[in-house]
Structures are given as C-alpha cells and as structure tokens.
Design an enzyme around this catalytic site. Structure first.
Site, short mmCIF file in Angstrom:
data_model
loop_
_atom_site.label_atom_id
_atom_site.label_comp_id
_atom_site.label_asym_id
_atom_site.label_seq_id
_atom_site.Cartn_x
_atom_site.Cartn_y
_atom_site.Cartn_z
N ARG A 13 11.67 28.60 18.91
CA ARG A 13 10.26 28.53 18.86
C ARG A 13 9.68 27.01 18.80
O ARG A 13 9.40 26.41 19.78
CB ARG A 13 9.59 29.52 17.98
CG ARG A 13 8.03 30.07 18.46
CD ARG A 13 7.20 28.90 18.08
NE ARG A 13 7.01 28.47 16.52
CZ ARG A 13 6.31 27.64 15.74
NH1 ARG A 13 5.79 26.75 16.73
NH2 ARG A 13 6.42 27.69 14.57
N ASP A 14 9.63 26.66 17.57
CA ASP A 14 8.95 25.24 17.47
C ASP A 14 9.85 24.23 18.15
O ASP A 14 9.37 23.09 18.64
CB ASP A 14 9.03 24.92 15.84
CG ASP A 14 8.08 23.94 15.50
OD1 ASP A 14 7.05 23.79 16.15
OD2 ASP A 14 8.01 23.39 14.60
N HIS A 206 8.07 23.88 5.61
CA HIS A 206 8.51 23.47 7.08
C HIS A 206 8.10 22.11 7.18
O HIS A 206 7.34 21.30 7.48
CB HIS A 206 7.57 24.42 7.94
CG HIS A 206 7.85 24.11 9.40
ND1 HIS A 206 8.12 25.16 10.25
CD2 HIS A 206 7.40 23.15 10.42
CE1 HIS A 206 8.05 24.60 11.67
NE2 HIS A 206 7.78 23.53 11.64
N CYS A 239 8.08 15.32 18.44
CA CYS A 239 6.70 15.48 17.77
C CYS A 239 5.58 15.18 18.81
O CYS A 239 5.57 14.02 19.24
CB CYS A 239 6.86 14.40 16.56
SG CYS A 239 5.19 14.46 15.84
N ASN A 248 11.95 18.76 14.19
CA ASN A 248 12.17 19.49 12.95
C ASN A 248 13.35 19.00 12.33
O ASN A 248 14.31 18.36 12.66
CB ASN A 248 12.39 20.85 13.22
CG ASN A 248 10.98 21.50 13.84
OD1 ASN A 248 10.77 21.30 15.09
ND2 ASN A 248 10.33 22.16 13.14
N1 COA Z 1 -1.07 35.30 25.91
C1 COA Z 1 -1.17 35.00 27.21
N2 COA Z 1 -2.29 34.58 27.50
C2 COA Z 1 -3.51 34.14 26.86
C3 COA Z 1 -3.31 34.45 25.35
C4 COA Z 1 -2.15 34.91 25.02
N3 COA Z 1 -1.93 35.39 23.62
N4 COA Z 1 -4.49 34.11 25.02
C5 COA Z 1 -5.17 33.51 25.98
N5 COA Z 1 -4.39 33.62 27.14
C6 COA Z 1 -5.18 33.18 28.50
C7 COA Z 1 -6.25 33.62 28.76
O1 COA Z 1 -6.32 34.84 29.37
C8 COA Z 1 -6.66 32.65 29.70
O2 COA Z 1 -6.29 32.46 30.96
P1 COA Z 1 -6.82 32.15 32.29
O3 COA Z 1 -7.13 30.68 32.11
O4 COA Z 1 -5.85 32.58 33.40
O5 COA Z 1 -7.98 32.92 32.32
C9 COA Z 1 -6.24 31.22 29.06
O6 COA Z 1 -5.09 31.93 28.26
C10 COA Z 1 -7.08 30.82 28.02
O7 COA Z 1 -7.69 31.50 27.35
P2 COA Z 1 -8.90 31.28 26.21
O8 COA Z 1 -9.32 32.75 25.49
O9 COA Z 1 -10.02 30.97 27.04
O10 COA Z 1 -8.52 30.68 24.96
P3 COA Z 1 -8.37 29.07 24.92
O11 COA Z 1 -8.35 28.28 26.30
O12 COA Z 1 -9.08 28.53 23.93
O13 COA Z 1 -6.87 29.08 24.32
C11 COA Z 1 -5.22 29.75 22.86
C12 COA Z 1 -6.63 29.61 23.11
C13 COA Z 1 -4.81 30.06 21.19
C14 COA Z 1 -4.83 31.10 23.72
C15 COA Z 1 -4.30 28.73 23.24
O14 COA Z 1 -5.08 27.67 22.77
C16 COA Z 1 -2.85 29.00 22.84
O15 COA Z 1 -2.26 29.76 23.15
N6 COA Z 1 -2.48 27.94 21.89
C17 COA Z 1 -1.20 27.88 21.20
C18 COA Z 1 -0.78 26.71 20.93
C19 COA Z 1 0.46 26.42 20.19
O16 COA Z 1 1.35 27.48 20.33
N7 COA Z 1 0.73 25.48 19.53
C20 COA Z 1 1.97 25.43 18.75
C21 COA Z 1 1.88 26.37 17.46
S1 COA Z 1 1.75 25.42 16.13
ZN ZN Z 2 6.82 22.58 13.38
#
Ligand code: COA
Ligand code: ZN
Length: 308
Positions: A13-14, A206, A239, A248
C-alpha cells in the site's frame, strides 16, 4: 513489556502508492504471497481511495478478493470515506485503516478536508466497520512535521490520536510522513501520549527513512515500550514531498536490526529479501534498502546472506 515485536507491512500500500511505476495485479498478489510466506502476518494490501488520486492502487477491487486467506493473516486496507467502505465490503475486507493528520494544510492536500472534517467523516466509516467486527487502525500522519507548516507540537498529534481512539479504533499509528523525526522526539511523543492516557499497546510507529533516521527512531520507540512498527519490503515508497529521497523504513533493514538485537518477531529475513528483490524487479529498479543491497550477515561465518 513483551519481547515480541509486531512488524506491520505497508509495502503493497504505502510503498507502491508512491512509486512512479505501476505493478500488475498478478505481481502485487505474488508480492503479498511472498510477504506472507516470509512470516509477515499483517500486510496492508491496498487502498480503496479515488483511483484518480492514487492510480497505482486502482485495482483494489480485484486484488483483495484474490488474496489467499489463512488464519492469523490480516490484510488491512486504507479507506478515505464511505464510498471506499462500500468497495471494501464488496471486496471482502475485514480490517481497515483510516487516516488523518496533525495539520489542516496536510489533510486539505491529501484528502480535501480539514482535520476536524476528516474525523467527522471517519465516524460513520468506523461505526460500520465496528458493526461488522472488523479490525480498525487509524494513522496520524505528519505526527512530527508537516511539509506545508513545519514543526508539529506532539500534543497536536496526541489530540488527534485520542479523537480517533474515541471513534473506536483498535490502534493509532503515528506516521513520520516526510521523514524528519529524530529519536528524542519519538521518546517525547511516546511518553506524553502515555501520560495523556493512551495505552501503549494501542500505539504504533510508521517511520520513513527520508533523512536516515528511521532505525534510530525504532530504537527510541522500543526503549519507550512501543512494540509495533510499520515497514515496507524493498524500501519502496519514495517521498512525494522530496523527489528522489528514500522511502519507508525497509522491512529487511528492520528485521536485520531486530534479529541482531534479540527481538522475537516471527519474520524470516531471507524471505523478506526475496520479496524485496521480486518487487524491485517488478518496478524495474534496484532494491532500495541497505540490507537488500548488502544482504544479511551470518555471524557464524562472517558471510553475507540472501544477497540478490
Ligand atoms: N473510491 C473510488 N472513487 C472515489 C472514492 C473512493 N473511495 N471517493 C471518491 N471517489 C471519486 C468520486 O466519485 C469522484 O469521481 P469523479 O471525478 O469521476 O466524479 C472523485 O473520486 C472525486 O471525489 P470527491 O468526492 O469530489 O472528493 P475529492 O476530489 O475531494 O477527493 C478523496 C477526496 C478522499 C476521495 C481523495 O482525495 C482520495 O482518494 N485521496 C486519497 C489520498 C491517499 O490515499 N493518500 C495517501 C494516504 S496517506
Ligand atoms: Zn508512509
């Protein structure tokens, strides 16, 4: 304090989410099988986040149900919202990790919400997971420093951790997301968290090795009684805030250190080295870990072992 250390593997994952190369679903499954064969029992397998945000893990719906299940082997998955929870349920998850951070600037960049909004959003996700009897972890990212606002007060990290524990998570994991922490800060954070009432057995660390301090930080964590550490086989991850920097803490570096220090953990170094070589090959680059490059060391003969 028990002499057994839990090694929580985050490579699939990470690690993979921060690699430029995308690994095929079959190679991810093979990687996870090799990690399990090496004795790792908690393997964070993937994320059910927006595939637009993290295209490297867009195959989570297919990957998770295809993984071999066995008793005592847990595959937590990262969940950002209820949509992710829907997908995780459909894919047969039974352990999740949610993630917040210490600063609004970081959570806004990472998930488009303030810290308070993220905690509010995780409430329903965690209630659903609890109702299903799933294991639940929460990350407090940027626990020591934020790429947008700088130094972090340990009390801010502890405050977020307590709110997450109040939401019913089994474990909080403090993440040094950008790899800036040093041992003295780790000791301070553990000690203050314990003083604030957080049970030490529900805390994990972590570390990222961005500035070469990850293993020193593990040593400080062990000294303060922490027994759960995250690591990424092959040292994958990089990073996103420091292009070209180390990723990591590598699982093989951690296992070498724990073995030579006499800690029990149940993980086989040679097996981790094999998995690290496999994933580096799948990414088309050299193994990014010290022990992956040097091999382990046979103290009976002086020879390097398990070198690729
Ligand atoms: N799984 C699949 N698709 C998802 C989803 C999920 N859990 N959550 C949101 N989406 C989709 C929406 O349907 C939308 O799709 P579209 O553009 O085709 O309509 C798009 O993603 C954006 O969704 P929205 O609700 O507007 O949120 P956002 O753009 O503000 O994004 C998150 C918010 C949280 C969904 C997004 O920032 C994200 O997934 N971040 C993860 C970051 C990450 O993993 N970082 C590392 C971990 S430390
Ligand atoms: Zn990390």
């Amino acid at each position: 304090m028990p002499d057994r250390v839990r090694v929580y593997e985050v490579g699939p994952r990470d690690g993979l989410q921060n690699e430029a190369g995308v690994v095929t679903t079959d190679d991810k499954r093979r990687f996870i099988e090799l990690l399990a064969a090496a004795g790792l029992r908690e393997i964070e397998a993937t994320s059910f986040v927006s595939p637009g945000a993290i295209p490297q893990l867009a195959d989570a719906d297919v990957l998770l149900p295809s993984l071999p299940r066995r008793a005592g082997l847990r595959y937590p998955v990262l969940i950002p919202n209820e949509r992710g929870m829907d997908r995780a349920e459909a894919a047969g998850a039974d352990a999740i990790a949610v993630f917040s951070a210490t600063t609004d600037a970081f959570t806004e960049h990472n998930i488009g919400m303030t810290v308070a909004a993220s905690l509010a959003a995780f409430g329903p996700v965690l209630r659903r997971a609890e109702a299903r009897g799933w294991w639940r972890r929460a990350y407090v990212s940027t626990a020591f420093g934020c790429p947008y606002t700088g130094a972090v007060d340990p009390d801010d990290a502890i405050d977020v951790a307590q709110r997450l524990l109040d939401l019913g998570v089994d474990e909080v994991c403090f993440g040094d997301t950008i790899g800036v922490a040093v041992p003295r800060q780790v000791a301070t954070l553990t000690n203050r968290a314990v003083a604030a009432g957080i049970p030490i057995e529900r805390m994990a660390y972590h570390f990222h090795d961005t500035r070469g301090t990850a293993l020193a930080n593990v040593a400080a964590g062990l000294d303060t009684g922490i027994r759960t550490f995250d690591a990424s086989t092959g040292g994958t991850g990089g990073c996103p805030y420091a292009p070209g920097a180390a990723g990591n803490l590598a699982t093989e570096d951690l296992i070498y250190y724990l073995d030579a220090s006499g800690w029990d953990h149940g993980v086989d170094l040679a097996g981790v080295l094999e998995a690290g070589r496999f994933i580096a090959g799948a990414l088309g680059r050299p193994v990014a870990s010290k022990v992956g490059q040097a091999g382990g060391w046979d103290s009976a003969t002086g020879a390097a072992i398990g070198r690729g």
